[in-house]
Design a protein around this motif. Structure first.
Motif, PDB file in Angstrom:
ATOM      1  N   SER A  62       0.859  -1.200   0.000  1.00 29.73           N
ATOM      2  CA  SER A  62       0.000   0.000   0.000  1.00 29.73           C
ATOM      3  C   SER A  62       0.885   1.235   0.000  1.00 29.73           C
ATOM      4  O   SER A  62       2.100   1.135   0.239  1.00 29.73           O
ATOM      5  CB  SER A  62      -0.903   0.028   1.247  1.00 29.73           C
ATOM      6  OG  SER A  62      -0.124   0.214   2.412  1.00 29.73           O
ATOM      7  N   CYS A  63       0.272   2.392  -0.210  1.00 28.04           N
ATOM      8  CA  CYS A  63       1.028   3.641  -0.086  1.00 28.04           C
ATOM      9  C   CYS A  63       1.404   3.860   1.373  1.00 28.04           C
ATOM     10  O   CYS A  63       2.468   4.392   1.673  1.00 28.04           O
ATOM     11  CB  CYS A  63       0.214   4.820  -0.623  1.00 28.04           C
ATOM     12  SG  CYS A  63       1.094   6.379  -0.530  1.00 28.04           S
ATOM     13  N   SER A  64       0.529   3.450   2.291  1.00 30.72           N
ATOM     14  CA  SER A  64       0.848   3.588   3.719  1.00 30.72           C
ATOM     15  C   SER A  64       2.108   2.804   4.048  1.00 30.72           C
ATOM     16  O   SER A  64       2.973   3.279   4.795  1.00 30.72           O
ATOM     17  CB  SER A  64      -0.312   3.073   4.571  1.00 30.72           C
ATOM     18  OG  SER A  64      -1.494   3.728   4.217  1.00 30.72           O
ATOM     19  N   PHE A  89      -4.753  12.102   5.108  1.00 38.94           N
ATOM     20  CA  PHE A  89      -5.507  10.902   5.463  1.00 38.94           C
ATOM     21  C   PHE A  89      -4.860  10.278   6.708  1.00 38.94           C
ATOM     22  O   PHE A  89      -3.638  10.333   6.852  1.00 38.94           O
ATOM     23  CB  PHE A  89      -5.466   9.947   4.260  1.00 38.94           C
ATOM     24  CG  PHE A  89      -6.202   8.665   4.445  1.00 38.94           C
ATOM     25  CD1 PHE A  89      -7.549   8.651   4.791  1.00 38.94           C
ATOM     26  CD2 PHE A  89      -5.560   7.450   4.271  1.00 38.94           C
ATOM     27  CE1 PHE A  89      -8.232   7.451   4.950  1.00 38.94           C
ATOM     28  CE2 PHE A  89      -6.234   6.249   4.422  1.00 38.94           C
ATOM     29  CZ  PHE A  89      -7.577   6.250   4.767  1.00 38.94           C
ATOM     30  N   VAL A  92      -1.424   8.580   7.124  1.00 38.61           N
ATOM     31  CA  VAL A  92      -0.134   9.282   7.043  1.00 38.61           C
ATOM     32  C   VAL A  92       0.464   9.508   8.442  1.00 38.61           C
ATOM     33  O   VAL A  92       1.593   9.060   8.704  1.00 38.61           O
ATOM     34  CB  VAL A  92      -0.265  10.570   6.207  1.00 38.61           C
ATOM     35  CG1 VAL A  92       1.063  11.309   6.131  1.00 38.61           C
ATOM     36  CG2 VAL A  92      -0.772  10.224   4.801  1.00 38.61           C
ATOM     37  N   SER A 132       2.087  15.589   2.037  1.00 39.15           N
ATOM     38  CA  SER A 132       0.930  14.926   1.433  1.00 39.15           C
ATOM     39  C   SER A 132       0.324  15.889   0.439  1.00 39.15           C
ATOM     40  O   SER A 132      -0.148  16.952   0.823  1.00 39.15           O
ATOM     41  CB  SER A 132      -0.132  14.634   2.500  1.00 39.15           C
ATOM     42  OG  SER A 132       0.002  13.352   3.006  1.00 39.15           O
ATOM     43  N   MET A 134      -2.521  16.332  -0.758  1.00 39.76           N
ATOM     44  CA  MET A 134      -3.835  15.768  -0.450  1.00 39.76           C
ATOM     45  C   MET A 134      -4.815  16.001  -1.597  1.00 39.76           C
ATOM     46  O   MET A 134      -4.922  17.109  -2.117  1.00 39.76           O
ATOM     47  CB  MET A 134      -4.324  16.421   0.845  1.00 39.76           C
ATOM     48  CG  MET A 134      -5.566  15.826   1.423  1.00 39.76           C
ATOM     49  SD  MET A 134      -5.481  14.027   1.635  1.00 39.76           S
ATOM     50  CE  MET A 134      -7.041  13.784   2.464  1.00 39.76           C
ATOM     51  N   ASP A 158       4.201  12.287  -0.257  1.00 37.14           N
ATOM     52  CA  ASP A 158       3.039  11.400  -0.289  1.00 37.14           C
ATOM     53  C   ASP A 158       2.227  11.804  -1.516  1.00 37.14           C
ATOM     54  O   ASP A 158       1.395  12.693  -1.457  1.00 37.14           O
ATOM     55  CB  ASP A 158       2.222  11.546   0.998  1.00 37.14           C
ATOM     56  CG  ASP A 158       0.866  10.863   0.893  1.00 37.14           C
ATOM     57  OD1 ASP A 158       0.664  10.055  -0.029  1.00 37.14           O
ATOM     58  OD2 ASP A 158      -0.002  11.154   1.749  1.00 37.14           O
ATOM     59  N   ALA A 160       0.256   9.823  -3.168  1.00 38.03           N
ATOM     60  CA  ALA A 160      -0.745   8.753  -3.305  1.00 38.03           C
ATOM     61  C   ALA A 160      -1.791   9.095  -4.351  1.00 38.03           C
ATOM     62  O   ALA A 160      -2.207   8.253  -5.142  1.00 38.03           O
ATOM     63  CB  ALA A 160      -1.423   8.494  -1.966  1.00 38.03           C
ATOM     64  N   HIS A 161      -2.205  10.359  -4.320  1.00 37.16           N
ATOM     65  CA  HIS A 161      -3.327  10.786  -5.144  1.00 37.16           C
ATOM     66  C   HIS A 161      -2.870  11.763  -6.230  1.00 37.16           C
ATOM     67  O   HIS A 161      -3.659  12.562  -6.717  1.00 37.16           O
ATOM     68  CB  HIS A 161      -4.355  11.476  -4.221  1.00 37.16           C
ATOM     69  CG  HIS A 161      -5.752  11.077  -4.522  1.00 37.16           C
ATOM     70  ND1 HIS A 161      -6.727  10.932  -3.569  1.00 37.16           N
ATOM     71  CD2 HIS A 161      -6.356  10.795  -5.696  1.00 37.16           C
ATOM     72  CE1 HIS A 161      -7.855  10.574  -4.132  1.00 37.16           C
ATOM     73  NE2 HIS A 161      -7.666  10.490  -5.420  1.00 37.16           N
ATOM     74  N   SER A 182      -0.125   5.321  -4.442  1.00 33.19           N
ATOM     75  CA  SER A 182      -1.088   4.284  -4.054  1.00 33.19           C
ATOM     76  C   SER A 182      -1.748   3.680  -5.287  1.00 33.19           C
ATOM     77  O   SER A 182      -2.036   4.389  -6.249  1.00 33.19           O
ATOM     78  CB  SER A 182      -2.170   4.906  -3.166  1.00 33.19           C
ATOM     79  OG  SER A 182      -3.182   3.960  -2.885  1.00 33.19           O
ATOM     80  N   GLN A 184      -4.607   1.861  -4.609  1.00 31.74           N
ATOM     81  CA  GLN A 184      -5.929   1.562  -4.043  1.00 31.74           C
ATOM     82  C   GLN A 184      -6.980   1.973  -5.084  1.00 31.74           C
ATOM     83  O   GLN A 184      -6.718   2.804  -5.953  1.00 31.74           O
ATOM     84  CB  GLN A 184      -6.064   2.346  -2.718  1.00 31.74           C
ATOM     85  CG  GLN A 184      -7.304   2.052  -1.912  1.00 31.74           C
ATOM     86  CD  GLN A 184      -8.390   3.076  -2.173  1.00 31.74           C
ATOM     87  OE1 GLN A 184      -8.139   4.137  -2.733  1.00 31.74           O
ATOM     88  NE2 GLN A 184      -9.601   2.748  -1.769  1.00 31.74           N
ATOM     89  N   LYS A 187      -7.618   5.519  -6.673  1.00 31.13           N
ATOM     90  CA  LYS A 187      -6.506   6.302  -7.211  1.00 31.13           C
ATOM     91  C   LYS A 187      -6.403   6.064  -8.724  1.00 31.13           C
ATOM     92  O   LYS A 187      -7.119   5.246  -9.278  1.00 31.13           O
ATOM     93  CB  LYS A 187      -5.203   5.938  -6.491  1.00 31.13           C
ATOM     94  CG  LYS A 187      -5.331   5.883  -4.955  1.00 31.13           C
ATOM     95  CD  LYS A 187      -5.687   7.231  -4.320  1.00 31.13           C
ATOM     96  CE  LYS A 187      -6.247   7.070  -2.922  1.00 31.13           C
ATOM     97  NZ  LYS A 187      -5.309   7.275  -1.857  1.00 31.13           N
ATOM     98  N   GLY A 194      -2.257  -1.697  -3.041  1.00 34.67           N
ATOM     99  CA  GLY A 194      -0.895  -1.686  -3.562  1.00 34.67           C
ATOM    100  C   GLY A 194      -0.313  -0.290  -3.471  1.00 34.67           C
ATOM    101  O   GLY A 194      -1.034   0.699  -3.323  1.00 34.67           O
TER     102      GLY A 194
END
Ligand SMILES: *Cc1c(COP(=O)(O)O)cnc(C)c1O
Length: 404
Positions: A62-64, A89, A92, A132, A134, A158, A160-161, A182, A184, A187, A194
């Motif tokens: 995951s990104c986490s 999120f 983070v 992030s 975000m 981060d 992720a998005h 990410s 997920q 995304k 993942g």
């Protein structure tokens, strides 16, 4: 009346993935380190590094997990202070807690980005920073990198998005020392679960590779970007052999095959997502009750959701707006108004001495979030936009009438 579209369904997985998935089903070869070479996870890593123009990529669960491993890769001492934007999120700050570090929250403005004044004030007392971006909103990376570079403070992005977002023409996620993404389902690239981290730093990626679960000499199957010499990587991996704990946060071949098949789709998704976002923004900005914060000058966005602020609405009117939009078939979440929202910092009660951040709180109480996936047509987006404008009128039109 045209009904608003379902915004929760994902795009179908590309046909190109079918053959590889069938091969994996037939062979049962799902563990990334079984095949002697070219396992789907390795191919995802080398393709992703190639696409981003970085030397190394490490795919994880995951990104986490990528954020956690990034912090561990930096070798921060227990109790090190790590600054993050207060608008992010819950995963983070959680990654910082997992890494035995302390969370420092930075104020965010009503454009969803880091408040630079608070950032500069808190920077001297932190050992690392996670930015992030975000919902894909990029903070001022020029100002942030200048301050962090001169203070010698490492930056993890981060992203992720933010896959597909550019800053001064540079790919987001390649500006800091390590970038995390990410896969997920909500995304840009969807493998259910993942994540992936990218860096040019051989030592950082070697540490992350081992801790992600490359036990014994599994790491021999890791490569630098296509055509790049991996000597630095091999030397770093040999240096860290047996010296680090294993967290086993690997990605499976199935997820990797699904994610990899979508990389060629990315440019189209980014283009359509931006078109959809900008069309909806253009319509809803006509409403006196709605503003859409402008992007920063250096930023070319890759949005798959829409954020906007309600202007001049009370708490009750804000709640009424959510209900009115829902009645018109569009689900809007006001970050700070929905119960237990994982993006409202006051719900991160696992942080000791949780601070108050008035600017971020004020933003979260009026900032609205709507999904706007790239697969929607412009007509569907217009339907959503009109429903949002009408929902604001449902609430505020009435209030005005009461006043006369
Ligand atoms: C989705 C997201 C995460 C978490 O990603 P996972 O892959 O679900 O762990 C972290 N940060 C941001 C900004 C996100 O949007």
């Amino acid at each position: 009346m045209t009904l608003p579209p379902n915004v929760y369904d994902a795009e179908p997985i590309p046909e190109a993935a079918r053959e590889e998935i069938e091969r994996l089903l037939q062979s049962g070869d799902l563990f990334r380190y079984t095949a002697p070479e070219d396992a789907p996870v390795t191919l995802l890593e080398t393709d992703f590094a190639e696409m981003m123009g970085t030397r190394y990529a490490l795919a994880v669960s995951s990104c986490s997990a990528a954020l956690f491993l990034s912090l561990k890769a930096l070798g921060l001492p227990r109790g090190a202070r790590v600054m993050i934007p207060a608008f992010t999120f819950a995963a983070v700050p959680s990654s910082i807690v997992h890494a035995d570090c302390d969370v420092v929250l930075c104020e965010c403005g009503d454009n969803y980005r880091i408040d630079l004044e608070d950032f500069h004030a808190k920077l001297p007392n932190v050992q690392a920073v996670i930015i992030s971006h975000m919902r894909g909103h990029t903070s001022d990376m020029d100002a942030i990198m200048k301050a962090c570079d001169s203070a010698g403070i490492p930056v993890i992005e981060d992203a992720a998005h933010s896959l597909g977002t550019l800053w001064n023409g540079q790919k987001i996620g390649t500006i800091g020392k390590i970038g995390c993404f990410s896969f997920q389902s909500y995304k840009m690239v969807n493998s259910g679960e993942g994540g992936i981290l990218i860096t040019d730093d051989a030592d950082a990626v070697a540490r992350a590779i081992i801790m992600s679960g490359a036990y014994e000499h599994m790491w021999k199957k890791h490569k630098a970007r296509h055509g790049e010499n991996s000597n630095d990587l091999v030397e770093a991996l040999e240096r860290w052999q047996n010296k680090l704990p294993l967290y086993n946060l690997r990605l499976s071949n199935m997820s990797a095959a699904i994610a990899r098949s979508q990389l060629p789709e990315l440019a189209r998704r980014v283009r359509d997502g931006r078109r959809n976002h900008d069309r909806v923004a253009e319509i809803i900005e006509q409403s006196p009750w709605i503003t859409v914060p402008a992007k920063l000058e250096a930023e070319v966005r890759a949005p798959d959701s829409l954020q906007f602020n309600l202007e001049g609405l009370s708490d009750d009117e804000t709640r009424a707006f959510q209900d009115a939009a829902a009645a018109r078939g569009v689900k809007v979440q006001v970050f700070g108004m929905s119960t237990d929202n994982a993006r409202a910092f006051w719900n991160w009660q696992f942080i000791t001495d949780l601070p108050e951040l008035p600017k971020t709180r004020a933003m979260l109480l009026r900032a609205c979030d709507t999904r706007l996936p790239a697969r929607l047509t412009v007509e569907q987006c217009q339907t959503i936009a009109q429903a949002l404008v009408a929902a604001a009128e449902d609430v505020m039109g009435q209030v005005k009438a009461y006043g006369t």
